[in-house]
Enzyme design. Structure first.
Site, PDB file in Angstrom:
ATOM      1  N   TRP A 277       0.815  -1.217   0.000  1.00 41.02           N
ATOM      2  CA  TRP A 277       0.000   0.000   0.000  1.00 41.02           C
ATOM      3  C   TRP A 277       0.852   1.274   0.000  1.00 41.02           C
ATOM      4  CZ3 TRP A 277      -0.638  -4.197   3.259  1.00 41.02           C
ATOM      5  CH2 TRP A 277      -1.750  -5.008   3.003  1.00 41.02           C
ATOM      6  N   ASP A 278       2.186   1.146  -0.119  1.00 44.99           N
ATOM      7  CA  ASP A 278       3.083   2.304  -0.027  1.00 44.99           C
ATOM      8  C   ASP A 278       2.919   2.996   1.328  1.00 44.99           C
ATOM      9  OD1 ASP A 278       5.041   4.039  -0.797  1.00 44.99           O
ATOM     10  OD2 ASP A 278       3.825   5.185  -2.196  1.00 44.99           O
ATOM     11  N   TYR A 279       2.832   2.202   2.379  1.00 47.18           N
ATOM     12  CA  TYR A 279       2.620   2.716   3.732  1.00 47.18           C
ATOM     13  C   TYR A 279       3.940   2.911   4.486  1.00 47.18           C
ATOM     14  CZ  TYR A 279      -2.516   2.348   4.051  1.00 47.18           C
ATOM     15  OH  TYR A 279      -3.870   2.539   3.917  1.00 47.18           O
TER      16      TYR A 279
END
Length: 796
Positions: A466-468
């Site tokens: 999630w590109d977290y």
């Protein structure tokens, strides 16, 4: 007779036009409403559409029943809107405002459809209703900035020492005030009572502006200046460093490293520089005090803090090429846009690796350089933990590993630096990741500054797709007698950890995570969450969809129903869109948090937006021409993830950041999109929570509405809190800098900036006067104006 016919024809025109508009809207709502109902959505739109078709047809036929039918539709719409949205003002906008405009038009047209003897009555009534509705609407919007509940602000109760051995006050010696990253000033000359008198004292232009419209699509200032002694140090997007007189803004010296446009990665930004005083060196010795910083082309410079000259004994003539040992690094792939952290004489730096290009992009290796000589002390390559320096001949640091693109914090007492780590290259696909990458991605890693070896880690997300990645510095505090740090995340969770061991000091739990997506075997069954405090809001529902009218709200509802959404951590799919909420911009991003260490209050500005995501199969991506940066045929710029190729994986990625409608540019989720919150650090209790940002620069089709109503906009950049009980923050897309009352969250003062304020302000004292300084450089991602000003405020 001729005159009477002309009058009759003229009188027939308004109901014909209005009826046609209402019928057309009814047709759109009917067709879209049927589709939405089939998808399991609200039946309101199809019912309203059919009724509007009937109303429009009657008006076209000059039948006054069409007007009365529309009045009934409006009343029922208001009842439905209140049932769905309650008294949430912004949620009522698409449901009520456009129908209200048509209602006023209907009242004005209806007198032309009645008998001549009753026209004056209907006309007078219509005018009265129009005035009343306009007044009621104004009152509703006046409540948009309602301050909301406020809890008691804690009294002065702590005396936290600073483990970085720095102090903010007269000076602002590090990006976060000190390397403890509290963004707190003990200055109290500017208070909640007198801040309304702040005036601009000086404005300086750096001269760093984009060379073309193409390059303007990459500019984002993000700079927080430093103030040490009688110098103020500013860094521009293309890494030009200026030393200014802190009282007047007059330039003392300037250094230009000559970074080419070709080296610009996703964003041309320099968040800041670092200051280092050589222990034991005479004050008048060249480079006894130095500015150390990195550039977009990944060079590390050391400059004489007094003159701006290169420190010749540092590396080769004052610079070190940090790309040595990385192998192939095309321009723009490796950059340093955050200030290094200097602990015990070691310059610790990570770098940004251009997102979304290639699974085997350059390494995310972390390096420690001698602050005096520039010699490499150590390098931490997670795939080669036994390597202590440069790679053996013929080898490179492991490619594609997680990197630290943001800012570390440092503890001189413990000899630790705290690294907020990103993800492995190719954020949205995990099957090719190696065990070490899975262990360290999206983690805070405590590194021993002497050896470069990890002491401990805390991972927030398992197998992140999630590109977290962590974007914010950890803030070092004392927590109930324990050396601790406060760690905010993009998911909105806030953790408090023992900074010696990484052990959580506040409750941490897990939630069941949804499976599925293109890699169901890769998805973790559970994900970690904070049980102490979170900035994240409840999961989205269809009712949370928004727009400027019922039509675009209906379109957003349809998109919601068509997408995959299983709550937090919904995995991406390839055959349809998925909803990621919150999106990759936070929660909390690189702006971080501020902490009042005397009261024990955390101040956190945050984002509250989803992303609309789809994995694009490789063959489809190839047809679209999506290729890595060094092979791409299109322009750079735009939103991150919007057509990133993720080469050497089966899928590219297409991210609709913020989930916007392509025609109007409006966001599909209802406001607010960003806020600011004060939190009692002792308990995790919210003291107050406010939307941050006005609607003045936002509007459909990119047209600024200039409305001064608080909507809560997206924001990037942090806040500063002072002993005077004032929070200073810009960050929002409204191009304003504000002073906010720490006690209540009320805005006490604001000023319009010449460019976007996507940077954290700072404050200092000189000549007995407290100054507030911000470098509003604007930001391409936030779509705010670009500028080159540095602005100082003070009391008259």
């Amino acid at each position: 007779m001729v005159s009477l016919r002309i009058q009759n024809k003229a009188g027939a025109l308004p109901p014909l036009i209005l009826g046609g508009i209402i019928a057309l809207i009814g047709l759109v709502l009917t067709m879209g409403g049927i589709y939405l109902a089939v998808l399991g959505g609200s039946a309101y739109y199809v019912l309203a559409g059919v009724a509007l078709l009937a109303s429009g047809a009657l008006l076209i036929r000059r039948n006054i029943l069409g007007g009365w039918l529309y009045c009934a539709i409006f009343v029922l719409t208001v009842i439905w809107a209140l049932a769905e949205a309650g008294t949430n003002n912004w949620a009522l906008v698409p449901r009520v405002i456009a129908p209200l405009v048509l209602l006023v038009a209907t009242f004005l047209v209806m007198p032309t459809l009645s008998a001549r003897s009753h026209r004056w009555k209907l006309g007078l009534g219509a005018s009265a209703v129009a005035v009343i509705l306009t007044g009621v609407t104004g009152l509703i919007f006046a409540r948009m900035a309602d301050t909301g509940p406020v809890s008691q602000l804690p009294e002065l109760r702590f005396d936290m020492g600073d483990p970085s051995l720095m102090s903010a006050g007269d000076d602002w010696p590090a990006y976060g005030g000190t390397d403890a990253a509290r963004r707190f000033s003990p200055l109290g000359q500017i208070t909640a009572e007198n801040v309304k008198n702040l005036k601009r004292i000086w404005v300086t232009h750096t001269g760093d502006m984009p060379s073309s419209d193409k390059i303007a699509k990459t500019y984002g200032g993000e700079n927080t200046p430093l103030k040490v002694g009688n110098m103020l140090y500013v860094c521009t997007p293309k890494n030009i460093v200026l030393a200014l007189d802190p009282a007047t803004g007059k330039q003392r010296w300037k250094f230009d490293p000559k970074v080419s446009d070709e080296a610009i990665p996703y964003t041309a930004a320099c968040r800041g520089v670092s200051y280092f005083a050589v222990p034991g060196a005479p004050a008048d010795q060249p480079c006894a005090q130095r500015i150390v910083y990195g550039t977009l082309d990944a060079r590390l410079f050391a400059l004489d803090a007094r003159t701006g000259g290169r420190c010749a004994a540092f590396g080769r003539n004052g610079e070190v090429d940090t790309k040595i040992g990385m192998g192939d690094t095309p321009p723009g792939y490796v950059s340093i846009n955050s200030p290094p952290t200097i602990v015990r004489g070691v310059v610790v730096t990570g770098h940004q690796v251009l997102d979304g290009q290639d699974r085997w992009a350059p390494s995310g290796v972390i390096r420690g350089y001698d602050a005096v000589t520039g010699k490499l002390r150590w390098a931490w390559d997670m795939m080669h933990p036994d390597w202590n320096g440069y790679p053996p001949p013929g080898q490179t640091w492991a490619r594609g590993t997680p990197n630290m693109w943001t800012i570390a914090s440092g503890d001189e007492q413990l000899g630790l630096v705290y690294l907020p780590m990103g993800n492995a290259a190719a954020d949205y696909y995990s099957s090719l990741r190696r065990p070490q990458e899975r262990d360290f991605a999206t983690s805070l890693v405590a590194l021993d500054v002497t050896t470069g070896k990890p002491r401990w880690k805390f991972q927030a997300v398992r197998d992140d797709v999630w590109d977290y990645d962590f974007g914010a510095q950890a803030t070092l505090v004392d927590f109930k007698g324990t050396p601790a740090l406060v760690l905010p995340s993009k998911q909105g969770d806030i953790y408090v950890l023992d900074r010696r061991t990484g052990r959580p000091l506040t409750p941490v739990g897990t939630i069941k995570a949804p499976g599925g997506g293109v890699e169901p075997q890769q998805r973790a069954a559970t994900q970690r969450v904070s049980l102490w405090h979170t900035l994240r809001k409840p999961q989205l529902t269809e009712r949370d969809m928004w727009g400027m009218s019922p039509i675009d709200q209906m379109i957003c509802r349809i998109q919601f129903r068509k997408a995959s959404y299983k709550g937090f951590f919904t995995p991406p799919e390839s055959d349809r869109r998925s909803i990621e909420y919150p999106g990759y911009n936070g929660g909390t991003d690189w702006g971080g948090i501020a902490v009042d260490p005397r009261r024990g209050v955390i101040v956190a500005n945050y984002n509250d937006m989803p992303n609309y995501v789809r994995l694009v199969p490789r063959a489809e991506a190839d047809k679209k021409g999506w290729a890595p940066r060094d092979q791409a045929r299109g322009d750079i710029g735009g939103a991150e993830g919007a057509g990133d190729p993720q080469a050497h994986t089966p899928y590219a990625i297409d991210v609709n950041a913020g989930w916007r409608l392509p025609l109007t540019g409006m966001l599909c989720k209802q406001p607010p999109y960003g806020g600011i919150r004060a939190i009692d650090m002792a308990t995790g209790r919210t003291i107050w929570d406010r939307p941050l940002g006005e609607a003045r620069t936002n509007g459909p089709f990119g047209i600024p509405s200039m409305l001064p109503w608080t909507i809560g906009t997206p924001n990037n950049g942090g806040s500063v809190v002072t002993a005077g009980g004032v929070i200073f923050v810009a960050a929002a897309t409204d191009n304003l800098i504000r002073a906010i009352d720490l006690k209540t969250g009320k805005v006490l003062w604001k000023d319009v900036l010449p460019a976007g304020g996507q940077a954290t302000p700072m404050t200092y004292m000189v000549g007995g006067k407290q100054y507030l300084v911000i470098a509003p450089g604007g930001h391409h991602f936030m779509e705010t104006p670009i500028g080159d000003e540095v602005i100082a405020y003070a009391l008259p």
